[in-house]
Write a protein that holds these residues in place. Sequence first.
Motif, mmCIF file in Angstrom:
data_model
loop_
_atom_site.group_PDB
_atom_site.id
_atom_site.type_symbol
_atom_site.label_atom_id
_atom_site.label_comp_id
_atom_site.label_asym_id
_atom_site.label_seq_id
_atom_site.Cartn_x
_atom_site.Cartn_y
_atom_site.Cartn_z
ATOM 1 N N GLU A 121 -7.132 -3.847 7.854
ATOM 2 C CA GLU A 121 -5.753 -3.691 8.317
ATOM 3 C C GLU A 121 -5.057 -2.567 7.547
ATOM 4 N N LEU A 122 -5.221 -2.580 6.226
ATOM 5 C CA LEU A 122 -4.534 -1.585 5.398
ATOM 6 C C LEU A 122 -5.022 -0.165 5.675
ATOM 7 N N ARG A 149 -3.642 1.301 9.092
ATOM 8 C CA ARG A 149 -2.210 1.422 9.329
ATOM 9 C C ARG A 149 -1.812 2.888 9.403
ATOM 10 N N LEU A 198 -8.005 -7.992 5.576
ATOM 11 C CA LEU A 198 -6.842 -7.257 5.080
ATOM 12 C C LEU A 198 -7.216 -5.809 4.748
ATOM 13 N N TRP A 230 -2.635 3.260 0.398
ATOM 14 C CA TRP A 230 -3.081 2.318 1.421
ATOM 15 C C TRP A 230 -4.595 2.168 1.417
ATOM 16 N N GLN A 261 1.448 -2.865 -4.483
ATOM 17 C CA GLN A 261 1.159 -2.873 -3.053
ATOM 18 C C GLN A 261 0.636 -4.234 -2.608
ATOM 19 N N PHE A 262 -0.203 -4.848 -3.412
ATOM 20 C CA PHE A 262 -0.673 -6.204 -3.109
ATOM 21 C C PHE A 262 0.496 -7.195 -3.096
ATOM 22 N N THR A 297 -5.629 0.427 -1.937
ATOM 23 C CA THR A 297 -5.446 -1.029 -1.908
ATOM 24 C C THR A 297 -6.461 -1.676 -0.980
ATOM 25 N N HIS A 324 3.604 -6.626 -2.468
ATOM 26 C CA HIS A 324 4.412 -6.403 -1.267
ATOM 27 C C HIS A 324 3.706 -6.949 -0.028
ATOM 28 N N THR A 325 2.439 -6.633 0.111
ATOM 29 C CA THR A 325 1.699 -7.023 1.315
ATOM 30 C C THR A 325 1.508 -8.533 1.395
ATOM 31 N N GLN A 339 4.491 -10.970 2.126
ATOM 32 C CA GLN A 339 4.967 -11.158 3.493
ATOM 33 C C GLN A 339 4.256 -12.310 4.207
#
Length: 289
Positions: free
Chosen positions: A119-120, A123, A116, A64, A16-17, A67, A19-20, A23
């Motif tokens: 944010e996670l 979501r 972050l 989510w 997950q890290f 992470t 992927h996040t 970006q």
Amino acid sequence: MFSDRLGAAAQAIQAQFKHTLGQLDDVPVVRAMRHATHGGKRLRGFLVIESARLHGISSAQSIWAATAVEALHAYSLVHDDLPCMDDDDLRRGKPTVHRKWDEATAVLAGDALQTLAFELVTRSEASPEPAVRAELALRLARASGAEGMVLGQALDIAAETAEAPLSLDDITRLQHGKTGALIEWSATAGAVLAQADAAPLLRYARALGLAFQIADDVLDVTGDSATVGKAVGKDASAGKATFVSLLGLEAARRRAADLVSEACDSLEGYGAEAETLKEAARFVVTRAH
């Protein structure tokens, strides 16, 4: 079973890290974030996923929040390692962020990891219910700020120059914030996600968090930096009061074992489904790093 699930949680959180953070622009501060979020036991994230599983919440959803708390934890370690704080050169067996880059990059990477985390956890993938996401964020803010982790760190720094050494009650309060608050958030996150009663998991987490810190104090005395992955013996050399210095090594170990029993007892209402969380409590006091 515990080691398999802990490993699976760690792999899922790392993915997950990847992927996040993948970006984001490939700039030094993002590289530092990747460095800071690589490795570690992922115990806090595991607690999120396991507490969610107890309440029928899928790992695809709980990842989510898992992470998020690992991002928050990583930020705290980056800042904790800075020269103005604990001044450490090694973390998880690798150079600390300010050593690999510089202090400014470390501060900014920590700041970015903290934001972050929020944010996670807010979501839509974290929960379809806006009220649940808001509750997770509110609890995370309290656990990580001046009521929790930051307060604990501030008390720890103040203790270094205090005229009188801390008492056992003082250290317990300090560590409840510094270490325990995020563990409590993690272990109760599944109940929050399911809008269920979090009281049993809160009792579990409070005992677990204190046992975790006592085990850390024991490792600071008995471990070596190659195994632990960070400097050891710093508390004793600085003359800091710890559970070990106040209770003695064997009494500290017995206290940690009693806390593990207390943590396990709090989960009886969940039956066999809570066995992995009980194993996690036992792991905390037997780990070598």
